[in-house]
Design a protein around this motif. Structure first.
Motif, PDB file in Angstrom:
ATOM      1  N   PRO A 227       0.818  -1.223   0.000  1.00  0.00           N
ATOM      2  CA  PRO A 227       0.000   0.000   0.000  1.00  0.00           C
ATOM      3  C   PRO A 227       0.849   1.269   0.000  1.00  0.00           C
ATOM      4  CG  PRO A 227      -0.787  -1.562   1.643  1.00  0.00           C
ATOM      5  CD  PRO A 227       0.527  -2.089   1.147  1.00  0.00           C
ATOM      6  N   SER A 228       2.109   1.150   0.392  1.00  0.00           N
ATOM      7  CA  SER A 228       3.016   2.306   0.438  1.00  0.00           C
ATOM      8  C   SER A 228       3.876   2.429  -0.824  1.00  0.00           C
ATOM      9  CB  SER A 228       3.944   2.172   1.654  1.00  0.00           C
ATOM     10  OG  SER A 228       4.678   0.948   1.579  1.00  0.00           O
ATOM     11  N   ALA A 229       3.650   1.545  -1.803  1.00  0.00           N
ATOM     12  CA  ALA A 229       4.534   1.489  -2.972  1.00  0.00           C
ATOM     13  C   ALA A 229       4.054   2.411  -4.094  1.00  0.00           C
ATOM     14  CB  ALA A 229       4.630   0.056  -3.487  1.00  0.00           C
ATOM     15  N   PHE A 230       5.006   2.741  -4.981  1.00  0.00           N
ATOM     16  CA  PHE A 230       4.738   3.602  -6.129  1.00  0.00           C
ATOM     17  C   PHE A 230       5.044   2.837  -7.416  1.00  0.00           C
ATOM     18  CE2 PHE A 230       6.132   6.249  -2.576  1.00  0.00           C
ATOM     19  CZ  PHE A 230       5.076   7.148  -2.471  1.00  0.00           C
ATOM     20  N   LEU A 231       4.219   3.087  -8.444  1.00  0.00           N
ATOM     21  CA  LEU A 231       4.433   2.485  -9.762  1.00  0.00           C
ATOM     22  C   LEU A 231       4.920   3.561 -10.719  1.00  0.00           C
ATOM     23  CD1 LEU A 231       4.007  -0.099 -11.588  1.00  0.00           C
ATOM     24  CD2 LEU A 231       1.881   0.998 -12.313  1.00  0.00           C
ATOM     25  N   ILE A 232       6.012   3.279 -11.438  1.00  0.00           N
ATOM     26  CA  ILE A 232       6.584   4.216 -12.408  1.00  0.00           C
ATOM     27  C   ILE A 232       6.563   3.552 -13.779  1.00  0.00           C
ATOM     28  CG2 ILE A 232       8.600   5.592 -13.025  1.00  0.00           C
ATOM     29  CD1 ILE A 232       7.353   6.345 -10.308  1.00  0.00           C
ATOM     30  N   ASN A 233       6.029   4.261 -14.776  1.00  0.00           N
ATOM     31  CA  ASN A 233       5.979   3.693 -16.130  1.00  0.00           C
ATOM     32  C   ASN A 233       6.549   4.673 -17.142  1.00  0.00           C
ATOM     33  OD1 ASN A 233       5.519   2.175 -18.393  1.00  0.00           O
ATOM     34  ND2 ASN A 233       3.280   2.297 -18.322  1.00  0.00           N
ATOM     35  N   THR A 234       7.724   4.332 -17.684  1.00  0.00           N
ATOM     36  CA  THR A 234       8.308   5.070 -18.806  1.00  0.00           C
ATOM     37  C   THR A 234       8.479   4.143 -20.006  1.00  0.00           C
ATOM     38  OG1 THR A 234      10.549   4.629 -17.976  1.00  0.00           O
ATOM     39  CG2 THR A 234       9.545   6.732 -17.339  1.00  0.00           C
ATOM     40  N   ALA A 235       7.811   2.990 -19.963  1.00  0.00           N
ATOM     41  CA  ALA A 235       7.939   1.997 -21.041  1.00  0.00           C
ATOM     42  C   ALA A 235       6.939   2.315 -22.151  1.00  0.00           C
ATOM     43  CB  ALA A 235       7.725   0.593 -20.479  1.00  0.00           C
ATOM     44  N   ARG A 236       5.787   1.700 -22.105  1.00  0.00           N
ATOM     45  CA  ARG A 236       4.676   1.975 -23.012  1.00  0.00           C
ATOM     46  C   ARG A 236       3.387   1.888 -22.204  1.00  0.00           C
ATOM     47  NH1 ARG A 236       7.826   3.798 -26.148  1.00  0.00           N
ATOM     48  NH2 ARG A 236       8.097   3.312 -28.380  1.00  0.00           N
ATOM     49  N   GLY A 237       2.421   2.739 -22.524  1.00  0.00           N
ATOM     50  CA  GLY A 237       1.180   2.771 -21.771  1.00  0.00           C
ATOM     51  C   GLY A 237       0.456   1.442 -21.705  1.00  0.00           C
ATOM     52  N   PRO A 238       0.331   0.712 -22.828  1.00  0.00           N
ATOM     53  CA  PRO A 238      -0.457  -0.521 -22.816  1.00  0.00           C
ATOM     54  C   PRO A 238       0.124  -1.673 -21.997  1.00  0.00           C
ATOM     55  CG  PRO A 238      -0.381   0.397 -25.041  1.00  0.00           C
ATOM     56  CD  PRO A 238       0.619   1.161 -24.215  1.00  0.00           C
ATOM     57  N   VAL A 239       1.327  -1.553 -21.453  1.00  0.00           N
ATOM     58  CA  VAL A 239       1.815  -2.629 -20.582  1.00  0.00           C
ATOM     59  C   VAL A 239       1.053  -2.631 -19.254  1.00  0.00           C
ATOM     60  CG1 VAL A 239       4.113  -2.574 -21.621  1.00  0.00           C
ATOM     61  CG2 VAL A 239       3.708  -1.324 -19.490  1.00  0.00           C
ATOM     62  N   VAL A 240       0.322  -1.538 -18.991  1.00  0.00           N
ATOM     63  CA  VAL A 240      -0.482  -1.430 -17.771  1.00  0.00           C
ATOM     64  C   VAL A 240      -1.959  -1.373 -18.145  1.00  0.00           C
ATOM     65  CG1 VAL A 240      -1.015  -0.010 -15.738  1.00  0.00           C
ATOM     66  CG2 VAL A 240       1.351  -0.195 -16.552  1.00  0.00           C
ATOM     67  N   ASP A 241      -2.776  -2.121 -17.414  1.00  0.00           N
ATOM     68  CA  ASP A 241      -4.223  -1.986 -17.530  1.00  0.00           C
ATOM     69  C   ASP A 241      -4.592  -0.686 -16.822  1.00  0.00           C
ATOM     70  OD1 ASP A 241      -6.994  -2.028 -17.046  1.00  0.00           O
ATOM     71  OD2 ASP A 241      -7.048  -4.197 -16.850  1.00  0.00           O
ATOM     72  N   ASP A 260       4.773   8.466 -17.625  1.00  0.00           N
ATOM     73  CA  ASP A 260       5.183   9.230 -18.806  1.00  0.00           C
ATOM     74  C   ASP A 260       4.460   8.724 -20.049  1.00  0.00           C
ATOM     75  OD1 ASP A 260       6.773  11.145 -20.244  1.00  0.00           O
ATOM     76  OD2 ASP A 260       8.050   9.504 -20.932  1.00  0.00           O
ATOM     77  N   VAL A 261       3.779   7.596 -19.923  1.00  0.00           N
ATOM     78  CA  VAL A 261       3.118   6.955 -21.071  1.00  0.00           C
ATOM     79  C   VAL A 261       1.724   6.503 -20.660  1.00  0.00           C
ATOM     80  CG1 VAL A 261       5.220   6.223 -22.266  1.00  0.00           C
ATOM     81  CG2 VAL A 261       4.278   4.800 -20.446  1.00  0.00           C
ATOM     82  N   PHE A 262       0.842   6.381 -21.672  1.00  0.00           N
ATOM     83  CA  PHE A 262      -0.555   6.113 -21.386  1.00  0.00           C
ATOM     84  C   PHE A 262      -1.114   5.123 -22.410  1.00  0.00           C
ATOM     85  CE2 PHE A 262       0.778  10.243 -20.023  1.00  0.00           C
ATOM     86  CZ  PHE A 262       0.427  10.235 -18.683  1.00  0.00           C
ATOM     87  N   GLU A 263      -2.213   4.498 -22.036  1.00  0.00           N
ATOM     88  CA  GLU A 263      -2.757   3.407 -22.844  1.00  0.00           C
ATOM     89  C   GLU A 263      -3.247   3.884 -24.202  1.00  0.00           C
ATOM     90  OE1 GLU A 263      -5.450  -0.592 -22.032  1.00  0.00           O
ATOM     91  OE2 GLU A 263      -5.471   1.063 -20.588  1.00  0.00           O
ATOM     92  N   ASN A 264      -3.844   5.082 -24.262  1.00  0.00           N
ATOM     93  CA  ASN A 264      -4.398   5.600 -25.514  1.00  0.00           C
ATOM     94  C   ASN A 264      -3.917   7.027 -25.762  1.00  0.00           C
ATOM     95  OD1 ASN A 264      -6.284   3.323 -26.249  1.00  0.00           O
ATOM     96  ND2 ASN A 264      -7.097   3.839 -24.234  1.00  0.00           N
ATOM     97  N   GLU A 265      -2.609   7.192 -25.849  1.00  0.00           N
ATOM     98  CA  GLU A 265      -2.040   8.528 -26.049  1.00  0.00           C
ATOM     99  C   GLU A 265      -2.570   9.169 -27.332  1.00  0.00           C
ATOM    100  OE1 GLU A 265       2.219   8.295 -25.969  1.00  0.00           O
ATOM    101  OE2 GLU A 265       2.235   7.237 -24.062  1.00  0.00           O
ATOM    102  N   PRO A 266      -2.833  10.498 -27.299  1.00  0.00           N
ATOM    103  CA  PRO A 266      -2.570  11.435 -26.196  1.00  0.00           C
ATOM    104  C   PRO A 266      -3.722  11.580 -25.212  1.00  0.00           C
ATOM    105  CG  PRO A 266      -3.257  12.653 -28.112  1.00  0.00           C
ATOM    106  CD  PRO A 266      -3.239  11.206 -28.529  1.00  0.00           C
ATOM    107  N   THR A 267      -4.713  10.683 -25.279  1.00  0.00           N
ATOM    108  CA  THR A 267      -5.839  10.761 -24.346  1.00  0.00           C
ATOM    109  C   THR A 267      -5.411  10.253 -22.969  1.00  0.00           C
ATOM    110  OG1 THR A 267      -7.404  10.407 -26.146  1.00  0.00           O
ATOM    111  CG2 THR A 267      -8.195   9.994 -23.911  1.00  0.00           C
TER     112      THR A 267
END
Length: 317
Positions: A227-241, A260-267
């Motif tokens: 619960p205290s952890a942070f998720l960082i994504n600079t890979a590609r948005g779709p690797v995360v649901d 830095d990345v999102f599932e349906n960029e630039p949305t």
């Protein structure tokens, strides 16, 4: 004379210097319209694509002389590799220049998210009420914390060096474990992905987008995290649901995220924009003046090498 089309507006000087005998077609504005693109590729020998921008099979098939696609960026998920392989078209990418700036931004997202920098900056700039005090507005230090890196390629390794220098311990999971000597040099430890998610204070995603990695971080994986952890994504948005991530943040299954990345960029979903514990960047991992020039030079070098009859340094097909 060979002909090259560059799909988006990128630094031009390097192309003009490295390919002086080529006819190079640049977009008049930021990019070509779909109709113009179809017409312009009819007699090109090579196309420069840009990460995050799809090169459709329709465009590829409108270019009967096309022999090479040179991608401006490390990833090449914007190209249908099966289709171009059937056509016998060579594909290259440009990974080396993106390594350090992407790792730099990932480290910045880690610090900014854990120390609530984005949240505090927004409150102060918007002149919202903020109570000051010794025990107010507390955040989390990274010193002494565990970073878990999923994807120990060049960027993951560059991030590991930064994290260790900042006083963190580093564990990682990768499709293939790196050699013992390199593990010792980087001061990192290989563990299972499940154990990494359960034990890490920060989880950084640094893998490419493939059929195997798409959606690999979903509800089940997020609920393994502290619960205290942070998720960082600079890979590609779709690797995360993305919806699962929003639910995890809203329900405080995890403490925050730096994206830095999102599932349906630039949305970007409104929920992510509105959550105070999310630090957002508009896909700027490689967006520095220096890096863009280096990327143009490497893309041009790949093209020059291939058409001189040699294997390009970054051939991926």
């Amino acid at each position: 004379m060979k002909k090259l089309l560059i799909m988006l507006n990128v630094p031009r000087q390097q192309f003009d210097e490295i390919l002086p005998d080529w006819e190079i077609i640049y977009p008049e504005k930021e990019s070509f319209t779909p109709d113009k693109l179809i017409k312009k590729v009819a007699d090109v020998d090579a196309i420069v694509t840009v990460y995050g921008n799809i090169l459709s099979n329709e465009v590829i098939d409108a270019a009967p002389q096309l022999k090479m696609i040179a991608n401006f960026g490390a990833g090449y998920d914007n190209i249908d590799m099966e289709h171009v392989t059937k056509r016998g078209i060579v594909v290259t990418n440009s990974p080396d220049p993106v390594t350090e700036p992407t790792a730099e931004l990932a480290m910045g997202l880690m610090i900014g998210t854990a120390r609530r920098m984005g949240e505090m900056n927004t409150i102060l700039k918007n002149k919202e009420e903020l109570q000051w005090g010794v025990m107010r507005n507390l955040s989390t230090t990274l010193v002494g914390k565990q970073l878990g890196i999923i994807g120990m390629g060049a960027i993951g390794k560059a991030l590991a060096r930064r994290a260790v220098a900042s006083g963190m311990s580093v564990v990682y999971h990768n499709r293939k474990q790196v050699g013992a000597d390199e593990e010792q040099q980087l001061n990192v430890t290989y563990i299972s992905q499940e154990e990494l998610l359960k034990t890490s204070d920060v989880v950084s995603l640094n893998m490419p987008l493939t059929a195997e990695t798409k959606g690999m971080i979903g509800k089940a994986q997020l609920q393994l995290m502290k619960p205290s952890a942070f998720l960082i994504n600079t890979a590609r948005g779709p690797v995360v649901d993305e919806q699962a991530l929003i639910e995890a943040l809203e329900n405080k299954y995890i403490a925050g995220a730096g994206l830095d990345v999102f599932e349906n960029e630039p949305t970007i979903p409104d929920a992510l924009r509105e959550l105070p514990n999310v630090f957002l960047m508009p896909h700027l991992g490689t967006a520095t003046h220096e890096t863009r020039g280096e990327m143009s030079a490497l893309v041009a070098l790949n093209i020059k090498t291939f058409f001189e009859g040699m294997v390009p340094p970054n051939q991926v097909s």
